[in-house]
Design a protein around this motif. Structure first.
Motif, PDB file in Angstrom:
ATOM      1  N   THR A   1       0.825  -1.486   0.125  1.00  0.00           N
ATOM      2  CA  THR A   1      -0.215  -0.205  -0.203  1.00  0.00           C
ATOM      3  C   THR A   1       1.179   1.452   0.055  1.00  0.00           C
ATOM      4  N   ASP A   2       0.366   2.516   0.051  1.00  0.00           N
ATOM      5  CA  ASP A   2       1.298   3.618   0.330  1.00  0.00           C
ATOM      6  C   ASP A   2       2.188   3.519   1.415  1.00  0.00           C
ATOM      7  N   PRO A   3       3.198   3.619   0.180  1.00  0.00           N
ATOM      8  CA  PRO A   3       5.338   3.650   2.051  1.00  0.00           C
ATOM      9  C   PRO A   3       5.278   4.785   2.177  1.00  0.00           C
ATOM     10  N   ASN A   4       3.922   5.615   2.366  1.00  0.00           N
ATOM     11  CA  ASN A   4       4.470   6.895   2.958  1.00  0.00           C
ATOM     12  C   ASN A   4       3.777   7.154   4.454  1.00  0.00           C
ATOM     13  N   VAL A   5       3.375   6.389   4.514  1.00  0.00           N
ATOM     14  CA  VAL A   5       2.107   5.688   5.545  1.00  0.00           C
ATOM     15  C   VAL A   5       2.359   4.990   7.358  1.00  0.00           C
ATOM     16  N   LEU A   6       1.969   5.817   7.700  1.00  0.00           N
ATOM     17  CA  LEU A   6       2.485   4.751   9.191  1.00  0.00           C
ATOM     18  C   LEU A   6       1.701   4.294   9.213  1.00  0.00           C
ATOM     19  N   SER A   7       1.253   2.229   9.888  1.00  0.00           N
ATOM     20  CA  SER A   7      -0.080   2.443   9.878  1.00  0.00           C
ATOM     21  C   SER A   7      -0.233   0.760  10.036  1.00  0.00           C
ATOM     22  N   ASN A   8      -0.609   0.494  10.865  1.00  0.00           N
ATOM     23  CA  ASN A   8      -0.545  -1.175  11.328  1.00  0.00           C
ATOM     24  C   ASN A   8      -0.549  -1.945   9.943  1.00  0.00           C
ATOM     25  N   GLN A   9      -0.605  -1.735   8.490  1.00  0.00           N
ATOM     26  CA  GLN A   9      -0.917  -2.317   7.190  1.00  0.00           C
ATOM     27  C   GLN A   9       0.702  -3.309   7.043  1.00  0.00           C
ATOM     28  N   TYR A  10       1.729  -2.745   8.000  1.00  0.00           N
ATOM     29  CA  TYR A  10       2.446  -3.732   8.014  1.00  0.00           C
ATOM     30  C   TYR A  10       2.790  -5.239   8.721  1.00  0.00           C
ATOM     31  N   TYR A  11       1.130  -5.141   9.699  1.00  0.00           N
ATOM     32  CA  TYR A  11       1.179  -6.700  10.680  1.00  0.00           C
ATOM     33  C   TYR A  11       0.051  -6.848   9.532  1.00  0.00           C
ATOM     34  N   SER A  12      -0.510  -6.780   8.966  1.00  0.00           N
ATOM     35  CA  SER A  12      -1.223  -7.467   7.752  1.00  0.00           C
ATOM     36  C   SER A  12      -0.158  -8.019   6.633  1.00  0.00           C
ATOM     37  N   ASN A  13       1.379  -7.282   6.412  1.00  0.00           N
ATOM     38  CA  ASN A  13       2.285  -7.763   4.990  1.00  0.00           C
ATOM     39  C   ASN A  13       2.849  -8.128   5.944  1.00  0.00           C
ATOM     40  N   LEU A  14       3.201  -8.912   7.375  1.00  0.00           N
ATOM     41  CA  LEU A  14       3.875  -9.710   8.213  1.00  0.00           C
ATOM     42  C   LEU A  14       3.111 -10.828   7.889  1.00  0.00           C
ATOM     43  N   VAL A  15       1.759 -11.156   7.981  1.00  0.00           N
ATOM     44  CA  VAL A  15       1.107 -11.990   8.572  1.00  0.00           C
ATOM     45  C   VAL A  15       0.866 -13.322   6.815  1.00  0.00           C
TER      46      VAL A  15
END
Length: 328
Positions: free
Chosen positions: A249-263
């Motif tokens: 997703t947007d590479p300039n947004v700090l978000s909990n998307q990291y965890y979905s990417n990790l899973v």
């Protein structure tokens, strides 16, 4: 936030031996204060916020750059702005020589604005802390939160201490836990703060070990294929391109998307994927992925906690006029 490169691996054993022989000055343990500059420079935080917002508005990648500078600063010698010091004739091997970071000129710009309001009052260490907080607000949509201040600036910066203290992108889970524990941070803090990898950039050299000669089986195969279109095999004369930490997703947004990417196995570093290697951390990952609001509160609290690492306060250290040089 793992940042050591494979090129440094040959130096690590020597670095640890030398670092063990280095003495570290004692640090003041006085607590930081909220609204520390209320009387001495009441507009300090507003000035930092306004300049930081303007910088990120012009270049959205700068939010991650400010956050990364704050992490590097706090993890090496404590939050004392030692990461900002330039080399000198007497010390050519300062922290900033150990790893390529961005944002130094931007911090100098913020400092100049604050100095014009209140000369000699606000430390560079506090400016880094405020700018990291404001980056979370601007780049992550966080509600503004209080960041305690009163840090003083250090006078020592040492290349070798970066190798000793900054976690490597190839660290295993227990190494990460030990690294954070040495700074007074918990496993929960480790999982929470790792989401700073939801934005920002890295060089291909940090991830090539997971792509070549064979793909790491814990990495999503389709994701690996997309990375290979950008990152050439080592030794192929393809250089070391820059890639976004978050390519989903947007590479300039700090978000909990990291965890979905990790899973789904769509993160860059070995150290990221390691968070799935225990039932406790994997459960934290799942919870953070499902509940953005709770994660945001935890991230703000962990950032404040990180900002208390080995601070200089009171009469310890100094308040630099220019962030890149020690005040003589």
């Amino acid at each position: 936030m793992a940042t050591a490169t494979s090129a440094c691996n040959a130096m690590l054993l020597m670095a640890f031996v030398v670092a063990a022989a280095l003495s570290t000055p004692s640090r003041a343990q006085s607590p930081l204060q909220y609204n520390f500059y209320a009387n001495s420079c009441p507009q300090a935080e507003a000035t930092v916020r306004n300049v930081t917002e303007g910088i990120i508005a012009k270049d959205r990648t700068m939010g991650a750059a400010f956050m990364r500078l704050f992490f590097h600063d706090c993890f090496v010698r404590g939050c004392d702005a030692s990461i900002l010091l330039d080399p000198t004739a007497n010390n050519t091997q300062v922290e900033k020589k150990a790893i390529a970071l961005r944002g130094y000129d931007a911090v100098n710009k913020i400092k100049a604005a604050v100095e014009s309001d209140c000369p000699g009052v606000v430390s560079c260490a506090d400016i880094l802390a405020f700018a990291a907080r404001d980056s979370a607000v601007v780049s992550g949509g966080f509600a503004s939160f209080a960041m305690p201040s009163g840090r003083r600036d250090g006078t020592v910066s040492n290349f070798i201490e970066v190798l000793q203290n900054i976690p490597s992108p190839i660290f295993k889970l227990q190494e990460l836990i030990k690294n954070f524990a040495a700074k007074g941070l918990s496993i929960d803090d480790l999982v929470t703060l790792s989401a700073a990898h939801s934005f920002g950039q890295a060089h291909c050299s940090f991830v090539n070990g997971r792509l070549y000669p064979t793909v790491d089986p814990t990495m999503n195969a389709t994701y690996a294929d997309t990375l290979k279109t950008v990152c050439p095999p080592p030794g192929s004369n393809g250089g070391d391109p820059v890639i976004n930490n978050n390519r989903v997703t947007d590479p300039n947004v700090l978000s909990n998307q990291y965890y979905s990417n990790l899973v789904t196995g769509q993160v860059l570093f070995v150290s990221d994927q390691q968070l799935m290697n225990s039932s406790y951390t994997a459960a934290k990952v799942a919870n953070n992925s499902a509940d953005a609001a709770t994660w945001m509160g935890q991230f703000a609290a962990a950032l404040v906690k990180m900002g208390r690492i080995q601070v200089l306060t009171g009469t310890a250290g100094q308040v630099r006029k220019y962030c890149n040089v020690v005040k003589s």
